[in-house]
Structures are given as structure tokens and as C-alpha cells.
Design an enzyme around this catalytic site. Structure first.
Site, short mmCIF file in Angstrom:
data_model
loop_
_atom_site.label_atom_id
_atom_site.label_comp_id
_atom_site.label_asym_id
_atom_site.label_seq_id
_atom_site.Cartn_x
_atom_site.Cartn_y
_atom_site.Cartn_z
N ARG A 1 2.88 -0.24 -10.08
CA ARG A 1 2.04 0.88 -9.68
C ARG A 1 2.05 1.90 -10.83
NH1 ARG A 1 5.39 3.99 -11.04
NH2 ARG A 1 4.19 5.65 -10.16
N GLY A 2 1.20 2.96 -10.64
CA GLY A 2 0.99 3.88 -11.76
C GLY A 2 -0.25 3.41 -12.50
N ALA A 3 -1.20 4.33 -12.70
CA ALA A 3 -2.53 3.97 -13.20
C ALA A 3 -2.52 3.10 -14.46
CB ALA A 3 -3.37 5.22 -13.39
N ARG B 1 -6.66 -1.63 -5.20
CA ARG B 1 -6.40 -0.20 -4.95
C ARG B 1 -7.55 0.59 -5.57
NH1 ARG B 1 -0.73 2.09 -6.37
NH2 ARG B 1 -1.31 3.64 -4.76
N GLN C 1 8.52 7.75 -5.08
CA GLN C 1 8.51 7.32 -6.49
C GLN C 1 9.34 8.28 -7.35
OE1 GLN C 1 5.83 7.54 -4.50
NE2 GLN C 1 4.19 6.13 -5.10
N ASP D 1 -4.37 9.67 -11.93
CA ASP D 1 -4.92 8.34 -11.64
C ASP D 1 -6.38 8.27 -12.05
OD1 ASP D 1 -2.89 6.61 -9.91
OD2 ASP D 1 -2.56 8.75 -9.64
N ASN E 1 -4.45 12.76 -8.56
CA ASN E 1 -3.08 12.27 -8.76
C ASN E 1 -2.38 12.18 -7.41
OD1 ASN E 1 -0.98 11.44 -10.62
ND2 ASN E 1 0.03 13.39 -10.20
N LYS E 2 -1.10 11.82 -7.44
CA LYS E 2 -0.32 11.61 -6.24
C LYS E 2 -0.45 12.76 -5.25
CE LYS E 2 1.34 8.70 -5.37
NZ LYS E 2 0.68 7.68 -4.47
O1 MRU Z 1 0.73 5.33 -5.78
P1 MRU Z 1 1.20 5.25 -7.22
O2 MRU Z 1 2.69 5.18 -7.35
O3 MRU Z 1 0.50 4.20 -8.01
O4 MRU Z 1 0.75 6.69 -7.82
C1 MRU Z 1 1.03 6.93 -9.17
C2 MRU Z 1 0.65 8.30 -9.60
O5 MRU Z 1 0.07 9.09 -8.87
C3 MRU Z 1 0.93 8.63 -11.04
O6 MRU Z 1 1.19 10.00 -11.18
C4 MRU Z 1 -0.30 8.28 -11.87
O7 MRU Z 1 -0.69 6.98 -11.60
C5 MRU Z 1 -0.06 8.45 -13.34
S1 MRU Z 1 0.92 7.22 -13.94
C6 MRU Z 1 1.11 7.51 -15.58
#
Ligand code: MRU
Length: 344
Positions: A47-49, A89, A196, A237, A247-248
Site C-alpha cells: 500500500r502507499g501510492a 483501489r 499505518q 495519494d 491523502n489518508k
Molecule cells: O491506505 P494506504 O495505506 O495506501 O494510504 C497511504 C497514504 O495515504 C499515504 O500517505 C500516501 O499513499 C502517500 S505514500 C508515499
């Protein structure tokens, strides 16, 4: 620092860290299947963009091999299906950025089917290497905003585990920590419901000897009021041409609280995370299963049939953002006109 995902040349397999097991166990998933990569993205083993983008790129290369295509048109139609399969996603733009890039690359590629498949493998690997370079570069660009002795507040995980290596927020912290001989501290929110921040960010930074404090999501107001924080640095994201940052969930709340307490608020991301097309009202915010909130470590923390709302991301408007920092430079007090300068 983890290498979150890599292509194994000798077996043409993809190897990735299973982030659902961290920090208590380091397990790896090794696969030849693009459908297995799609599953890993869906259930957040990766996970993470930017990491999702790298996985999607390598997933397309695996699909090319799996296609057993006899002609280029057969290969392209198989890849078009694979792109849909991998799109598990909706919010992180890097996913479709990577599948579109691989699809367009295949369409423009010349040579036999086997030659095109080899080129696609190299392109999938190049997406990953570019990510490492972009993260290092944005870490360097962020130094103008980060001073020795700073305590940085962050949310979720935008560290090496959210990218291929180094991280985005991870790069900002690590480059400054390196530059200022360790004189940098981090506060990380737990980041419910999937934690996370607690499971990945605190783990990564402590492993690297970075002074890191874990707080619950609800503590940011007090922590900001008590002058414990010099600035906020968060990932993204999807960043829109208008300067909106997706973002999150919790990022918007943090931005409002930072504004109220006059704390600079930075979002950092590689150029692959900028979406020049979508309007803010059309951004798809992923809603995930309610059990992510109802259950912690296999135990219900509420009544099993409790009604739940679980958006995984939120949108922070440009007026709450001090600067957007990319590998191409920073955009202070972002506007559409200023954002376009990144393309120069
Ligand atoms: O749901 P996730 O864990 O994929 O969410 C990740 C985030 O919101 C991160 O802050 C974002 O993807 C940036 S990662 C460099």
C-alpha cells in the site's frame, strides 16, 4: 529501509514485503501472477501510492508474460484486461498512472511479441527505479523548509514501505536526519483504522535510529497547542492541478488544526502522484469494509453489527497547504497557475 518491491530477474517473479504482517513479522510474497499482485493491492499487503504504482507496473509486465500472446494485438488486449484487474483501489492515482504508462508503452513498442515483453519488463523495473530517484530528489527539495532541531508531525505511512525505497515523507525525514547529524524528531499519529502510523512509520524510523513519538489521532490539537511541532509533512495519494491534496483520512483535520496553530503544513509526493485531469468533485474516495473499524487484531471493539462509515482518504484544499514539495521542486501556497510551473 525496506526495498518494498522488486523484480527477480532470474525467475521473472515479483517479490514484495507483506505489510499486513509488519512490524511483528517480515514475510515476503513472491509471484508470477498479475492477479496475485491485484489481490496484494486490494488487501493492502502492499500500500502507499508510489508502491501501488510500482506494483501495478510490474503486474502489467507479469501479465505480458502470462498472456502467451501470438501477436501484438493479442498482447494489447490481454494487457487491457490486466489493467482492469489490477485497478483494485480507486484513490491512489499512481495505480492507473502506471497501468496506462505500460499499456501506452506496449502500443508504441516495436519488435516481436517476445521483444516487446522484454521491453515491458524493463519499463516496469524503470518505474520502480524512477520512484527511488524521485523520492531522493524531493527529500533534497524539502531541506529549504526543514531546519536542524525540527520536530515533524506526520500521518499514516509515507515511508520506504509506501514507495519502492526511501519514502516521500520518509525521504524528507531521512535526508534532513542525515544532513543535520540526527537532529530531527518525528511525531507519528497511530492512523486508525489500519494503524499505518503505529505499525509501519514508527517501526521504520526507529529501525533507522530516528527519534520518533507515537500519538493517537485525537492528540494532534494538544500536541500543536503545546508547541511540540515545528511543521507537518504528509504524503499524498493524488494531488490535483488546483493544489488539492488527497491523502489518508485525518489529513484534512490535521491541516485545519495546523492552520489554527500557525504550523506550516507540507505535502510531499513524486510527480507520478499529480493528476492533471480530474476535478476535485470527481475524485473517487475509497470506502473500505466497516470491520476495519469494528475489529482490532481479530477482536471486536464494538457490537458486531454497529453501523460504520469508513472513508480511507480525505481532501485538503490548497488554502490549508503551505507548500507542495515534489521531485521537480516546491509550490508554495499552491494555485493552478503555480502548479503548472512544475511542468516547465
Ligand atoms: O491506505 P494506504 O495505506 O495506501 O494510504 C497511504 C497514504 O495515504 C499515504 O500517505 C500516501 O499513499 C502517500 S505514500 C508515499
Amino acid at each position: 529501509m525496506y526495498r518494498t518491491i522488486e523484480w527477480l530477474d532470474d525467475t521473472n517473479e515479483v517479490k514484495l514485503v507483506d505489510q499486513t504482517k509488519l512490524p511483528l513479522a517480515t514475510d515476503y510474497i513472491v509471484t508470477k501472477s498479475h492477479e496475485r499482485i491485484a489481490q496484494s493491492i486490494k488487501v493492502m499487503e502492499i500500500r502507499g501510492a508510489p508502491a501501488i504504482g510500482a506494483a501495478a507496473g510490474m503486474g502489467m509486465a507479469l501479465a505480458a508474460i502470462e498472456s502467451n500472446a501470438k501477436s501484438k494485438s493479442e498482447l494489447i488486449s490481454y494487457l487491457e484486461k490486466a489493467a482492469k484487474t489490477l485497478n483494485t483501489r480507486p484513490t491512489a492515482v499512481n495505480l492507473t498512472w502506471a497501468t496506462n504508462r505500460m499499456l501506452n508503452f506496449a502500443k508504441e513498442a516495436e519488435g516481436t511479441v517476445d521483444e516487446i515483453i522484454q521491453k515491458l519488463i524493463e519499463e516496469g523495473k524503470e518505474i520502480a527505479e524512477e520512484d527511488v530517484r524521485m523520492c531522493r530528489s524531493l527529500g533534497e527539495h524539502a531541506l529549504q523548509f526543514i531546519k536542524p532541531g525540527f520536530t515533524i508531525q506526520t500521518i499514516c505511512n509515507a515511508g520506504s514501505l509506501a514507495t519502492v525505497h526511501l519514502g516521500t515523507v520518509g525521504a524528507v525525514v531521512r535526508v534532513a536526519h542525515e544532513k543535520y547529524n540526527g537532529d530531527i524528531k518525528v511525531y507519528a499519529t497511530e492512523t486508525r483504522p489500519r494503524q499505518q502510523g503505529a505499525k509501519l512509520t514508527v517501526y521504520e524510523f526507529i529501525e533507522d535510529g530516528i527519534d520518533t513519538t507515537l500519538i493517537t489521532d485525537g492528540m494532534i490539537g494538544t500536541v500543536f497547542r503545546d508547541d511540540r511541532i515545528n511543521c507537518c509533512v504528509v504524503g499524498a495519494d493524488r494531488i490535483l492541478r488546483t493544489g488539492h491534496v488527497i491523502n489518508k483520512i485525518g489529513t484534512y483535520t490535521m491541516a485545519i488544526t495546523a492552520k489554527y496553530h500557525n504550523i506550516p503544513f507540507y505535502s510531499v509526493a513524486p510527480m507520478s502522484t499529480i493528476d492533471w485531469e480530474t476535478n476535485v468533485e470527481d475524485v473517487a474516495i475509497e470506502e473500505r469494509d466497516g470491520d476495519e473499524i469494528r475489529i482490532i487484531n481479530g477482536e471486536y471493539v464494538t457490537v458486531p453489527n454497529a453501523k460504520v462509515y469508513n472513508p480511507a482518504f480525505d481532501i485538503t484544499p490548497p488554502e490549508l497547504i503551505t507548500a507542495i514539495i515534489t521531485d521537480k521542486g516546491a509550490v508554495e501556497h499552491p494555485t493552478e497557475t503555480k502548479m503548472k510551473r512544475l511542468l516547465a
